[in-house]
Design an enzyme around this catalytic site. Structure first.
Site, mmCIF file in Angstrom:
data_model
loop_
_atom_site.group_PDB
_atom_site.id
_atom_site.type_symbol
_atom_site.label_atom_id
_atom_site.label_comp_id
_atom_site.label_asym_id
_atom_site.label_seq_id
_atom_site.Cartn_x
_atom_site.Cartn_y
_atom_site.Cartn_z
ATOM 1 N N HIS A 158 20.516 -10.495 -4.696
ATOM 2 C CA HIS A 158 21.737 -11.302 -4.727
ATOM 3 C C HIS A 158 22.096 -11.606 -6.173
ATOM 4 O O HIS A 158 21.236 -11.984 -6.974
ATOM 5 C CB HIS A 158 21.538 -12.604 -3.947
ATOM 6 C CG HIS A 158 21.476 -12.400 -2.470
ATOM 7 N ND1 HIS A 158 22.044 -11.316 -1.855
ATOM 8 C CD2 HIS A 158 20.920 -13.145 -1.485
ATOM 9 C CE1 HIS A 158 21.843 -11.398 -0.556
ATOM 10 N NE2 HIS A 158 21.156 -12.503 -0.307
ATOM 11 N N LYS A 553 27.997 -23.807 3.941
ATOM 12 C CA LYS A 553 29.425 -23.601 3.696
ATOM 13 C C LYS A 553 30.239 -23.860 4.959
ATOM 14 O O LYS A 553 31.421 -24.215 4.893
ATOM 15 C CB LYS A 553 29.643 -22.165 3.195
ATOM 16 C CG LYS A 553 31.059 -21.850 2.753
ATOM 17 C CD LYS A 553 31.108 -20.597 1.908
ATOM 18 C CE LYS A 553 30.730 -19.373 2.709
ATOM 19 N NZ LYS A 553 31.808 -18.932 3.608
#
Length: 886
Positions: A158, A553
């Site tokens: 990532h 999120k």
């Protein structure tokens, strides 16, 4: 005025006075050397401009003066874009040097502690955890749990490491030089030589372009991870085992068989994670496996040869047993070229003779010499243990269980593959490919690629063993069908006559709704024939992955943490009732908004039976290098986490967590509802996504060449669903708001309202303590003055006010509950580190704000390349200063 006096880049504020004396000396030394470099290699007047901005931000921070802050802002505004570029680079290099000094201080403390074992008081070590566990469950049970324990970090690609590899390499060389300087006599030739070389290296660092010109390829990312293995983990992991065995066996350790069994398993997504990354193909996955195998086999080859050279025990003093004699005959018969050389080099030294021949076979395995290569790691282990048994029987226990044992541990831990390569793909991709197959039409390139992955997994397993690549993770698992589809695709890939790869299909539950549905999905999928068969083969072992990023999120950090805890408790209870040995795989990021924070405290806050001696988590970006880049720090980190994994199953810990969850369930319910309502009032407000992109450098972050993976799922961000969790977190941290880590907690705590109740919960409920402590760290790295200026870039005063009100409310409640007069008052070391950096981060933030304003107000056709470069430079520098990105 001497050069050193003239170029002191270190402030003399309160935080600096709290630094350990030797670390303060290191920071001053490195800062003064940087000052010399800026005067020698920077453009005229650069050093003075850096000093003006530095002094202004320190004054503004120290005295909390708005007037001083505005003066600092005016200085930043006065620079030309070229000068601002140089100033940003100077502060970024400074942060690299401060981070280096802080890391070296950690290493220094660890080494000094190791040198004074009589004064050691390490309560969070595996040895200490074993003692405590033994007191509760007895020695035999504690030993069984220790020997069955697993810590399984999984490295991912990532894109959260903002430094170039060239920069990281330069910093690593500086670390070596700082160590040499530390050991040199004051005022002597060695000290002067070390300082001269440090100036040269800092000058190199200053002249090295801080930004990558191009995004790294997946193969580049694989090779970057290999550096951590080569320089640290290959030797650090067996040293951890050795330390634990030393503590448990005392003086007898190293002279008899160890009681410790290897408890670390490495995993990797680098080269295997294709969810949203079109550049990771089956060919890349095959290359990743080959690179890993090359590195581990080269390491094993060198280790075996080195140990053989030192095993100069004569047959008279250490007679071999019949098994070793037979082993030499068998190995020599298969390797006529090597037999004569080994016999000559080890004349009258049978154990050395055997190991030299074994080393030849390891070399043949690396070179793929089919006639001589080992079939799998188990055959190599069998030969090593034959030598080990013979040595022990001949009375050479120290040779049997010394260096040779460390080699055995390395083979047991790393196999011939180094790290278990895991494949990840989105459930929607599987469904789309199956629909293509069932339609009978010609398959698309994407469908062909998906099927080729399964054939590649089978090839990797055949070459390096089943452990090399057998886990297949399904992103956004929302039904049992999503998991069953993997087995269906595997059958299509190999055809009716092909051999199916051995697959452990792992669901990844990411959204709030998916976490709630997880227990039902798992209960359904284990009845599927392919799953049931695999469960039978593995003694009912099963993995379930939980995503921290998207759930946070989705509903905000508070509700996400509570939902994750509940999901773990329910899945663990289901697994226990079903007789399944569950491993929960935690998809934790480096930043607090993605489940980051200290892993050991998080482990000890987990629900009962959700750990049970097994802990797996993702490690990514800057976290990989922070935790595993230095051998001493890596060993300490592994020891701490493994201790928590072992201790988490202690009856007292499980009882504490269970009772606290029940006692404070009403508090959790109130916090959940209030935090979600507050979070939704922000993120579901009309126009929020566009406003977010305006008031943070979110769009520009996508221009940074951090990793091979795209930053978003579509071409533009119309809603939060389009945005990946990493840039969501990264953008808020760059704006010095860190919203992803705390938003909604203040409203949640205020909804409860009872300060004494919350303080009691903080003391007795590990989950709440972990949440509040992590939020305290996140808020300490935020800056309301800087945040206000970022929020003013947008034209939504309502949303800006909402964010700032929640920030101040959360700060107020966290300080009241955790105690003290300010954030992190209960964590002085961490508080000191944040205070030391904040004024300098402020300087970079002011430069970034200037660049953002220029970009936001630029007219069509205007050349903004200089401002764009300044923005990206400041992003890299702020990331270095805050020590976290996404």
């Amino acid at each position: 005025m001497t050069p050193t006096e003239a170029i002191d880049l270190v402030g003399r504020g309160e935080a600096e006075q709290e630094l350990p004396e030797r670390m303060r000396a290191d920071v001053r030394l490195l800062g003064s050397l940087l000052g010399r470099v800026l005067r020698e290699s920077g453009s005229p007047g650069l050093y003075d401009d850096v000093e003006r901005l530095r002094q202004a931000t320190i004054a503004a921070y120290t005295f909390e003066s708005e007037e001083a802050f505005e003066r600092a802002e005016q200085i930043a505004e006065s620079f030309s874009v070229q000068r601002a570029d140089e100033v940003a680079r100077a502060f970024t290099v400074y942060f690299h040097l401060v981070n280096l000094a802080e890391e070296y201080q950690r290493v220094r403390v660890l080494r000094e502690r190791d040198g004074r074992p009589e004064k050691e008081d390490v309560t969070d070590s595996v040895a200490a955890a074993f003692v405590r566990l033994s007191e509760e469950v007895g020695d035999d049970t504690a030993l069984r749990r220790l020997q069955a324990m697993r810590f399984h970090p999984v490295f991912t690609a990532h894109p959260t490491e903002a430094r170039r590899r060239a920069v990281s390499s330069s910093i690593r060389r500086l670390a070596t030089l700082l160590g040499e300087h530390d050991l040199a006599l004051r005022g002597g030739a060695d000290e002067r030589r070390a300082e001269r070389r440090m100036i040269e290296e800092i000058d190199t660092l200053w002249r090295t372009a801080p930004l990558r010109a191009e995004k790294p390829t997946p193969v580049d990312e694989v090779r970057a991870i290999m550096a951590v293995f080569d320089e640290t983990l290959y030797t650090a992991v067996p040293h951890v085992y050795r330390r634990v065995d030393d503590a448990l066996q005392g003086p007898a350790a190293g002279g008899r068989a160890p009681v410790v069994k290897p408890f670390v398993r490495l995993g990797t997504w680098v080269g295997g994670d294709r969810d949203g990354n079109p550049f990771v193909t089956a060919s890349i996955t095959k290359k990743a496996a080959a690179i890993g195998a090359e590195h581990i086999l080269l390491g094993l080859e060198h280790s075996t040869e080195r140990i053989a050279r030192g095993l100069t025990l004569s047959a008279e003093t250490t007679p071999p047993d019949d098994a070793v004699r037979a082993l030499i005959v068998r190995l020599a018969a298969a390797d006529e070229d090597g037999a004569a050389d080994a016999a000559k080099r080890a004349s009258g030294e049978p154990h050395k003779h055997a190991l030299l021949l074994i080393a030849r076979r390891v070399t043949a395995t690396r070179k793929r010499d089919a006639d001589l290569a080992y079939l799998d790691p188990e055959h190599l282990l069998a030969d090593l243990r034959t030598v080990q048994t013979s040595l022990a029987a001949a009375g050479a226990g120290r040779q049997a269980y010394g260096h040779l044992q460390q080699l055995v541990w390395q083979v047991e831990t790393f196999g011939f593959h180094l790290a278990e390569l895991e494949v990840r793909q989105h459930s929607a991709v599987h469904a789309k490919v199956l629909a293509e197959i069932e339609s009978g039409e010609a398959l698309s390139a994407q469908a062909e690629e998906v099927l080729e992955v399964f054939r590649t997994i089978a090839q990797i397993q055949k070459r390096y063993g089943p452990r090399a690549a057998g886990r297949y993770i399904v992103s956004f698992t929302q039904s049992a069908t999503d998991l069953a589809n993997v087995h269906t695709l595997a059958r299509h890939a190999v055809g009716a006559t092909g051999a199916l790869p051995v697959l452990d299909v792992i669901p990844l539950f990411e959204t709030f709704a998916d976490l709630q549905a997880a227990p039902g999905i798992m209960a359904e999928i284990v009845e599927h024939p392919a799953f049931a068969a695999r469960l039978a083969e593995t003694d009912r072992r099963l993995e379930v992955m939980l995503g921290y990023s998207d759930s946070s999120k989705d509903v905000g950090p508070v509700a996400a943490n509570l939902a994750l805890y509940e999901a773990q408790a329910l899945i663990a209870a289901w697994a226990k009732e079903s007789g399944i040995e569950l491993t929960l795989f935690h998809g934790r990021g480096g930043a607090l908004g993605r489940g980051g924070g200290p892993a050991n405290s998080a482990i000890l806050a987990q629900p009962p039976h959700s750990v049970d001696g097994r802990f797996k988590l993702t490690e990514q970006g800057e976290v990989i290098f922070a935790r595993y880049g230095d051998p001493a720090i890596a060993m300490r980190h592994i020891d701490q986490v493994a201790a928590a994994v072992l201790l988490a199953s202690a009856p007292s810990i499980e009882r504490r967590n269970s009772e606290a969850a029940d006692r404070f369930a009403p508090v959790a319910a109130t916090m959940d509802a209030a935090s979600r309502e507050r979070f939704f009032s922000l993120v579901k407000a009309p126009g929020f996504a566009a406003w977010f992109a305006t008031v943070t450098p979110m769009e520009e972050i996508g221009l940074l060449a951090l990793g091979s993976r795209p930053a978003r799922r579509g071409l533009s961000v119309e809603s939060l669903e389009d945005l990946r969790a990493i840039p969501w977190v990264f953008a808020w941290s760059q704006a010095r708001i860190n919203l992803a880590g705390w938003f909604g907690l203040g409203s949640a705590l205020q909804a409860v309202g009872d300060l004494e109740l919350l303080r009691s919960a903080y003391e007795q409920w590990p989950l709440l303590r972990t949440v509040i402590d992590n939020v305290g760290m996140s808020l300490a790295k935020a800056d309301p003055r800087i945040a206000t200026r970022y929020l003013s870039l947008g034209d939504r005063d309502d949303l800006a006010t909402l964010v700032m009100d929640e920030l101040m409310l959360t700060r107020e409640w966290v300080v009241k509950i955790a105690g003290g007069e300010e954030l992190l008052a209960n964590k002085p070391v961490l508080q000191r580190a944040v205070k030391m950096r904040d004024p300098y981060v402020d300087a970079l933030s002011l430069l970034q704000l200037r660049a953002l304003r220029a970009l936001r107000t630029a007219e069509d056709g205007q050349d903004v390349s200089g401002w764009q470069r300044l923005l990206l430079l400041s992003v890299s520098g702020v990331a270095a200063g805050l020590q976290n990105t996404g």
